[in-house]
Design an enzyme around this catalytic site. Structure first.
Site, mmCIF file in Angstrom:
data_model
loop_
_atom_site.group_PDB
_atom_site.id
_atom_site.type_symbol
_atom_site.label_atom_id
_atom_site.label_comp_id
_atom_site.label_asym_id
_atom_site.label_seq_id
_atom_site.Cartn_x
_atom_site.Cartn_y
_atom_site.Cartn_z
ATOM 1 N N ARG A 1 -2.298 1.975 -10.391
ATOM 2 C CA ARG A 1 -3.275 1.913 -9.295
ATOM 3 C C ARG A 1 -2.648 1.698 -7.919
ATOM 4 O O ARG A 1 -2.994 2.378 -6.950
ATOM 5 C CB ARG A 1 -4.271 0.756 -9.512
ATOM 6 N N THR A 2 -1.777 0.704 -7.830
ATOM 7 C CA THR A 2 -1.289 0.324 -6.495
ATOM 8 C C THR A 2 -0.513 1.474 -5.869
ATOM 9 O O THR A 2 -0.760 1.868 -4.728
ATOM 10 C CB THR A 2 -0.414 -0.937 -6.595
ATOM 11 N N LYS B 1 23.278 1.856 -9.732
ATOM 12 C CA LYS B 1 24.745 1.852 -9.574
ATOM 13 C C LYS B 1 25.226 0.558 -8.951
ATOM 14 O O LYS B 1 26.404 0.413 -8.655
ATOM 15 C CB LYS B 1 25.165 3.020 -8.669
ATOM 16 N N HIS C 1 0.099 -10.543 -4.170
ATOM 17 C CA HIS C 1 -0.293 -9.129 -4.222
ATOM 18 C C HIS C 1 -1.399 -8.947 -3.170
ATOM 19 O O HIS C 1 -2.570 -8.750 -3.491
ATOM 20 C CB HIS C 1 -0.798 -8.808 -5.632
ATOM 21 N N ARG D 1 7.043 -2.740 -4.324
ATOM 22 C CA ARG D 1 6.779 -3.664 -5.434
ATOM 23 C C ARG D 1 8.119 -4.028 -6.050
ATOM 24 O O ARG D 1 8.963 -3.160 -6.280
ATOM 25 C CB ARG D 1 5.880 -3.021 -6.498
HETATM 26 N N1 CP Z 1 -3.792 -3.939 -10.103
HETATM 27 C C1 CP Z 1 -2.559 -3.419 -10.092
HETATM 28 O O1 CP Z 1 -1.656 -3.891 -9.395
HETATM 29 O O2 CP Z 1 -2.405 -2.351 -10.922
HETATM 30 P P1 CP Z 1 -1.052 -1.545 -11.111
HETATM 31 O O3 CP Z 1 -0.055 -2.492 -11.745
HETATM 32 O O4 CP Z 1 -1.399 -0.390 -12.001
HETATM 33 O O5 CP Z 1 -0.567 -1.119 -9.763
#
Ligand code: CP
Length: 310
Positions: free
Chosen positions: A51-52, A80, A129, A101
């Site tokens: 999603r993110t 590497k 998040h 991320r």
């Molecule tokens: N909610 C969320 O962060 O989903 P993903 O890990 O799929 O990005």
């Protein structure tokens, strides 16, 4: 550090949060407004995501910008031995915005210290998040008509779940009452309970996910047990099935209540809940597109309302 970076939800004010919600609403009505012409955005995902990453990339594409990046760090020179610092400095040569991320807590903050390009934290370990929090707040606002004075029940992995940590901090502006439903092993960490006490936020802790808790909630926020954060897989096995929401448990819940979940789910929401009108998690994920369009524009210093006038 670029002041437009978004590393922790605690970095932005109540006014910023309300402004982003207003702009998310604008983008829901105008999702294809082409205001990122000439902008290039990097999505650097050192951890898996559906999603993110896809909603951020969709947001850029719908706004008319371009995306570069990776979803699997093993295909990059970090495999590497290239350091995070060097990766960030290199990518900063190419783009106007970095969305990252990383599995390490604090990685996004560190990235802001080695580049002048704005950085959006798309999740750092069990820490924060913030873009998820903005879509959660937008979802709460849309479904409840307000953010103030709500009873929010958080269920499951409150120890490692970064989404509940960010959401808890953001809601401090809105006089919430929290219920934390978790076993001892997955209890809301002491630092967040202390945060509640310091901000005069009411909270109660439960081990039992009882009808009384569900029926008096405005929001039930379910979470996945984060297997990837457990050092001991046997401990994960012991706790992974403790909390599952099933359709029959919603029988006497408020009709205005909504079930949220950041997703992905494993087994903490049974499939039969999907047909209940109070299940909102797929709509919540869609709201992520609009919330992230608003966040991207903020990070790039683009004012949608000014651009409309021009
Ligand atoms: N909610 C969320 O962060 O989903 P993903 O890990 O799929 O990005």
């Amino acid at each position: 550090m670029n002041p437009n970076s978004l590393v922790s939800i605690d970095d932005i004010s109540k006014e910023d949060i309300l402004d982003l919600i207003e702009r998310a609403r604008y983008f829901e009505e105008h999702p294809n407004h082409k205001i990122l012409d000439g902008k290039v955005v990097a999505t650097l995902f050192f951890e898996p995501s559906t999603r993110t990453r896809l909603s951020f990339e969709t947001a850029v594409n719908r706004l008319g910008g371009r995306v570069i990046g990776f979803s699997d760090a093993s295909t990059t020179s970090s495999s590497k031995g290239e350091t995070l610092k060097d990766t960030i400095k290199m990518v900063s040569n190419y783009v106007d915005l970095i969305i990252m991320r990383h599995y390490l807590e604090g990685a996004a903050r560190y990235a802001t210290e080695v580049t002048d390009v704005p950085v959006i934290n798309a999740g750092d370990g069990a820490n924060q998040h913030p873009s998820q929090t903005m879509l959660d707040l937008y979802s709460i606002y849309k479904t409840q008509g307000r953010l103030d004075n709500l009873v929010i029940t958080m269920v499951g992995d409150l120890k490692y779940g970064r989404t509940v940590h960010s959401l808890l901090m953001a809601l401090r502006h809105f006089n919430p009452t929290f219920r934390f439903v978790a076993c001892d092993e997955l209890r809301m960490p002491a630092e967040y309970r202390e945060f509640c006490r310091a901000n005069n936020i009411r909270y109660e802790e439960y081990k039992d996910f009882s009808p009384e808790v569900i029926n008096s909630s405005d929001i039930v926020y379910m979470t996945r047990v984060q297997r990837e954060r457990f050092a001991d897989i046997m401990e994960y096995e012991r706790v992974k099935d403790l909390y599952t929401l099933r359709a029959e448990m919603l029988r006497d819940a408020k009709m205005t209540m909504r079930v949220l979940h950041p997703l992905p789910r494993v087994n903490e929401i049974a499939q039969d809940v999907d047909d209940d009108p109070r299940a909102y998690y797929f709509d919540q994920a869609r709201n992520g597109l609009y919330a992230r369009q608003a966040i991207i524009c903020r990070a790039l210093g683009i004012d949608i309302y000014e651009s409309e006038k021009g």
